[in-house]
Design an enzyme around this catalytic site. Structure first.
Site, PDB file in Angstrom:
ATOM      1  N   ASP A 179      -2.836  10.159  -2.612  1.00 45.10           N
ATOM      2  CA  ASP A 179      -3.100   9.031  -3.789  1.00 45.10           C
ATOM      3  C   ASP A 179      -3.651   9.492  -5.171  1.00 45.10           C
ATOM      4  O   ASP A 179      -3.069   8.994  -6.099  1.00 45.10           O
ATOM      5  CB  ASP A 179      -4.346   7.984  -3.011  1.00 45.10           C
ATOM      6  CG  ASP A 179      -3.939   7.600  -1.903  1.00 45.10           C
ATOM      7  OD1 ASP A 179      -3.953   8.154  -0.696  1.00 45.10           O
ATOM      8  OD2 ASP A 179      -3.478   6.458  -1.528  1.00 45.10           O
ATOM      9  N   ARG A 183       0.715  -1.313   0.106  1.00 43.85           N
ATOM     10  CA  ARG A 183      -0.108   0.163   0.083  1.00 43.85           C
ATOM     11  C   ARG A 183       0.811   1.245   0.025  1.00 43.85           C
ATOM     12  O   ARG A 183       1.995   1.188   0.145  1.00 43.85           O
ATOM     13  CB  ARG A 183      -1.053  -0.048   1.217  1.00 43.85           C
ATOM     14  CG  ARG A 183      -0.288  -0.316   2.526  1.00 43.85           C
ATOM     15  CD  ARG A 183      -1.107   0.490   3.786  1.00 43.85           C
ATOM     16  NE  ARG A 183      -1.080   1.790   3.442  1.00 43.85           N
ATOM     17  CZ  ARG A 183       0.021   2.683   3.651  1.00 43.85           C
ATOM     18  NH1 ARG A 183       0.973   2.010   4.363  1.00 43.85           N
ATOM     19  NH2 ARG A 183       0.119   3.672   3.643  1.00 43.85           N
ATOM     20  N   GLY A 184       0.267   2.539  -0.428  1.00 45.45           N
ATOM     21  CA  GLY A 184       0.997   3.635  -0.526  1.00 45.45           C
ATOM     22  C   GLY A 184       1.118   3.716  -1.907  1.00 45.45           C
ATOM     23  O   GLY A 184       1.448   2.870  -2.592  1.00 45.45           O
ATOM     24  N   ASN A 210      -6.926  11.913  -0.474  1.00 43.31           N
ATOM     25  CA  ASN A 210      -6.105  11.240   0.163  1.00 43.31           C
ATOM     26  C   ASN A 210      -6.707  10.606   1.337  1.00 43.31           C
ATOM     27  O   ASN A 210      -7.868  10.508   1.600  1.00 43.31           O
ATOM     28  CB  ASN A 210      -4.828  12.300   0.841  1.00 43.31           C
ATOM     29  CG  ASN A 210      -3.727  11.442   1.676  1.00 43.31           C
ATOM     30  OD1 ASN A 210      -3.118  10.787   0.971  1.00 43.31           O
ATOM     31  ND2 ASN A 210      -3.487  11.981   3.083  1.00 43.31           N
ATOM     32  N   LYS A 211      -5.973   9.678   2.275  1.00 43.16           N
ATOM     33  CA  LYS A 211      -6.753   8.944   3.252  1.00 43.16           C
ATOM     34  C   LYS A 211      -7.786   9.781   3.985  1.00 43.16           C
ATOM     35  O   LYS A 211      -7.517  11.091   4.432  1.00 43.16           O
ATOM     36  CB  LYS A 211      -5.623   8.432   4.092  1.00 43.16           C
ATOM     37  CG  LYS A 211      -5.943   7.640   5.407  1.00 43.16           C
ATOM     38  CD  LYS A 211      -6.484   6.174   4.891  1.00 43.16           C
ATOM     39  CE  LYS A 211      -5.568   5.570   3.809  1.00 43.16           C
ATOM     40  NZ  LYS A 211      -5.934   4.298   3.537  1.00 43.16           N
ATOM     41  N   CYS A 255      -1.856   9.638   8.692  1.00 50.04           N
ATOM     42  CA  CYS A 255      -1.546   8.259   7.899  1.00 50.04           C
ATOM     43  C   CYS A 255      -0.157   7.890   7.722  1.00 50.04           C
ATOM     44  O   CYS A 255       0.821   8.153   8.385  1.00 50.04           O
ATOM     45  CB  CYS A 255      -2.277   8.247   6.461  1.00 50.04           C
ATOM     46  SG  CYS A 255      -2.709   6.287   5.867  1.00 50.04           S
TER      47      CYS A 255
HETATM   48  P1  RI2 Z   1       3.114   7.227  -0.417  1.00 51.39           P
HETATM   49  C1  RI2 Z   1      -1.825   5.917   1.292  1.00 51.39           C
HETATM   50  O1  RI2 Z   1      -3.019   5.235   0.803  1.00 51.39           O
HETATM   51  C2  RI2 Z   1      -2.173   7.212   2.219  1.00 51.39           C
HETATM   52  O2  RI2 Z   1      -3.246   7.702   1.707  1.00 51.39           O
HETATM   53  C3  RI2 Z   1      -0.841   8.070   1.806  1.00 51.39           C
HETATM   54  O3  RI2 Z   1      -0.777   9.380   2.023  1.00 51.39           O
HETATM   55  C4  RI2 Z   1      -0.909   7.825   0.336  1.00 51.39           C
HETATM   56  O4  RI2 Z   1      -1.138   6.391   0.012  1.00 51.39           O
HETATM   57  C5  RI2 Z   1       0.466   7.945  -0.525  1.00 51.39           C
HETATM   58  O5  RI2 Z   1       1.592   7.229  -0.057  1.00 51.39           O
HETATM   59  P2  RI2 Z   1      -3.260   3.803   1.263  1.00 51.39           P
HETATM   60  O6  RI2 Z   1      -2.566   2.892   0.128  1.00 51.39           O
HETATM   61  O7  RI2 Z   1       3.007   6.965  -2.068  1.00 51.39           O
HETATM   62  O8  RI2 Z   1      -2.704   3.360   2.563  1.00 51.39           O
HETATM   63  O9  RI2 Z   1       3.428   8.972  -0.127  1.00 51.39           O
HETATM   64  O10 RI2 Z   1      -4.799   3.368   1.145  1.00 51.39           O
HETATM   65  O11 RI2 Z   1       3.494   6.189   0.384  1.00 51.39           O
END
Ligand code: RI2
Length: 317
Positions: free
Chosen positions: A200, A23-24, A210-211, A131
């Site tokens: 995101d 994730r991210g 975003n989250k 997050c």
């Molecule tokens: P990076 C995450 O979503 C969060 O919302 C975070 O801010 C965003 O991804 C970007 O993450 P999720 O995948 O690319 O946890 O900066 O639902 O690591």
């Protein structure tokens, strides 16, 4: 394979993304690119057209996992738009090369972005984080590498509690961390110099997706005159919004909010679990990218420059 069949590692990656084990936005992008390379090397397609068909099938499988994180379709666009050649070897090589280039750019983008974000920080600053964003952490880590002393207030970020990941990482970096539940954020904003969040997806009008909880935090930060910064690689720009496309907000299982046991006696009550929300551009002071810092309203110009010719959906062809 060779008939639109998807290899095991694509299926495994798609499941891991859907379950949020990967994730991210940046991690999703890298895993997606790597899975396409696996498909290119594992496919026993007999000709170039069959290999292309396998790759598009793999892309569709990956694309179906998380509807909001635009890094995923942007990765598919990057790789599939560079897929070329008249025979199997040539197509395979073009995909392997595109994936290598893409992963290399991803690594550089995050460290370049970190340098830009670190410029906003000075010794003694307290940052509030929501997050877990590797783009945000890159800004803070670069500032720490430059010898700046920071402290952090980290929100838990219900329901998946990814704030734990940010708090642990900052603690490893010897940053003093105060960990708070989401509803305590407003009370702590008067101790904060900057709020840093990731993204995101960023749309053409500068809206930051975003989250869940980001939009409320941004409104509170505006109310308290606290800087609100979004750290996001340009990979998070959604080119489909240049022509009016909307960003769908992912809704996940109620069991992420209340476990089956906690749900007893709640079974007639609907539980909503939206994963993301939309923060309007007017509540964002700056978007920090690998290409510099931008006011959110100007993102459209950079988006057009970067993605103008690449807004299609090559996985659907
Ligand atoms: P990076 C995450 O979503 C969060 O919302 C975070 O801010 C965003 O991804 C970007 O993450 P999720 O995948 O690319 O946890 O900066 O639902 O690591």
């Amino acid at each position: 394979m060779g008939d639109g069949e998807v290899c095991d590692s694509v299926t495994d990656t798609a499941k891991a993304i859907a379950r949020m084990e990967i994730r991210g936005a940046a991690a999703i992008a890298e895993a997606t690119a790597t899975a396409l390379r696996e498909q290119a090397t594992a496919s026993d397609a007999g000709d170039a057209a069959a290999l292309r068909s396998d790759l598009r099938a793999a892309a569709r499988r990956l694309h179906a996992t998380r509807p909001t994180a635009v890094s995923l379709p942007n990765t598919l666009r990057y790789v599939l738009n560079r897929m070329n050649g008249d025979d199997v070897e040539a197509v395979r090589d073009s995909v392997v090369t595109a994936v290598e280039e893409f992963c290399d750019r991803l690594d550089h983008a995050q460290s370049d972005l970190g340098t830009v974000g670190a410029n906003r920080l000075t010794t003694g600053d307290t940052v509030m984080a929501h997050c877990h964003s590797t783009d945000v952490l890159a800004c803070l880590e670069t500032a720490l590498d430059q010898g700046k002393e920071l402290s952090a207030i980290v929100k838990e970020t219900r329901p998946r509690k990814q704030g734990h990941l940010s708090a642990r990482r900052l603690d490893e970096l010897d940053v003093p961390v105060t960990f708070v539940v989401d509803s305590a954020a407003y009370s702590y904003l008067n101790e904060v110099d900057h709020v840093f969040v990731g993204a995101d997806t960023i749309t053409a009008d500068g809206t930051v997706v975003n989250k869940i909880g980001t939009a409320g935090l941004a409104a509170s930060a505006r109310n308290r005159n606290v800087n609100f910064v979004v750290a996001a690689q340009t990979l998070k720009f959604d080119p489909e919004t240049l022509s009016g496309g909307r960003v769908d907000i992912e809704h996940r299982a109620p069991s992420e909010v209340l476990s089956d046991e906690q749900r007893l006696g709640f079974d007639t009550i609907e539980i909503a679990n939206p994963t993301f929300d939309r923060t309007p551009a007017r509540h964002v002071d700056a978007v920090v990218t690998e290409r510099g810092q931008f006011p959110p309203e100007s993102i459209v110009t950079l988006m057009r420059e970067l993605y103008g010719p690449e807004t299609g959906r090559p996985w659907e062809e």
